[in-house]
Enzyme design. Sequence first.
Site, mmCIF file in Angstrom:
data_model
loop_
_atom_site.group_PDB
_atom_site.id
_atom_site.type_symbol
_atom_site.label_atom_id
_atom_site.label_comp_id
_atom_site.label_asym_id
_atom_site.label_seq_id
_atom_site.Cartn_x
_atom_site.Cartn_y
_atom_site.Cartn_z
ATOM 1 C CE LYS A 29 11.579 46.004 14.571
ATOM 2 N NZ LYS A 29 10.628 46.191 13.438
ATOM 3 C CB SER B 278 12.521 48.502 11.372
ATOM 4 O OG SER B 278 11.234 48.041 11.737
ATOM 5 C CB SER C 114 9.381 46.909 9.509
ATOM 6 O OG SER C 114 9.718 48.240 9.202
#
Length: 477
Positions: free
Chosen positions: A76, A152, A176
């Site tokens: 990520k 996220s 997230s």
Amino acid sequence: MSFNEYASFDGLALGRMVRERKITPAELMDAAIARAEKHNAKLNAIVFKDYDRARATARAHAAGDVPFAGVPLLLKDIMGDCAGMPTRSACAFLPATPMLADSEQVARFKRAGFIPFAKTNAPELGIPPVTESRLYGPAHNPWNLERTTGGSSGGSAAAVAAGIVPIAHGNDGGGSIRIPAACCGLVGLKPTRGRISLAPNLGDILGGLVNEHVLTRTVRDSAAALDATAGPMPGDPYFPPPPVRPYLQEASTPPKRLRIAFSTGHPLGSKIHPDCVEATQMAAKLCAELGHEVEEAAPQLNYQMFAQLFETVYSAGVALSIEATRMLTGAEPTPDKFETFTWNLYERGRQVTASQYLIAQALLQQAARQFAAFFESHDLFLTPTLGQPPLRIGAIDFMSPATVLLDEKISNFAINCPVYNVTGQPAISLPLNWNSEGLPIGSMFGGRYGDEATLIQLAGQLEQAHPWIGRKPPVWD
């Protein structure tokens, strides 16, 4: 290995085939890159490619006795620090400077056999519960390209759901990992606070709200990845109790008869979408059919005050991120360099005094004690992961001057997740249901502090009783 064969295996199966010399890491990497190139134009899941270096690493990879030997991995673009790759947190204010060293978690990924080859999409600074940054553009859900992947860790979720990789890195400061897992039909475990070290650069973030882990299609991949990355480093501020046995073993161990409470209510008094209510009721019924004691009950908290306190801490964290970047780069933050939503939080965070921040932390700790006490009489707590099915992309305008963290559209969507970040307790979202539109609907189970084992045991049992691995989104082949 063909394009489709690669995607049909989970990470542990691919690693075993490499160890048994049935496939090479180079062949796996070629298959992953081929799927990435085929699907990313639709998904916008990958925002930085490091293909050449990954291919060279795969060719030189010596398959040792490690669980994920030669398995391609996506990191990520938030906290996934990997030497040679930039980490921009989806924010134009952060320069695209390659990292000089791996984070401890990425180093552990590599020691477990993973080979990182790209970075995934995220919202600006990881704040919103959807992945639609101005820098990268929106990530698209493989189940419906007009819907959000959640956030996220949305790019990671889209990539795993579409079969680009079986496992991708994520982190969770308010849901997230669990939010995108629910949106994309995946397993998303937020571990206990401190279970995975944030070394070497960080001790904690926002008083322990932020946790690291992965998104997967199978429970056993999530468990084995936790085995590979869990454990403290010298100087870490938190040290949860060590597991009794490997988490991978727990994934195939039936749980004892559990006391499971469930609730379909909205903590702030609004309404949970009927699809999410139905999914939770189905999950509760399934647990009862498996022999568990299930009752409708919920912790009593002042969620209105809780939300205000959480916003105080979170906005201070946004100010921390931006001010730290200013100190490191010398760049001056100005409104044009950020989304309006982020800038509003930054301005709010700069107004939070030290005493206000400490008061907010103290009151959240009181709330955490109240919530944790509920688990003295219940082993697990089941709720909808989200208050609504995956939102349409663009449903929240992050350039609007009025958009704030406690916006009704945000709170109604992600309302059940943040409490576990505050308490530090583990929680897992499981893909037990899809609605009539073919959209995944996640069910979230929370457990006691330090007790990922029970969550993983139940998750493994539910996966066997109500398997989801055969479901494939339209963006697959």
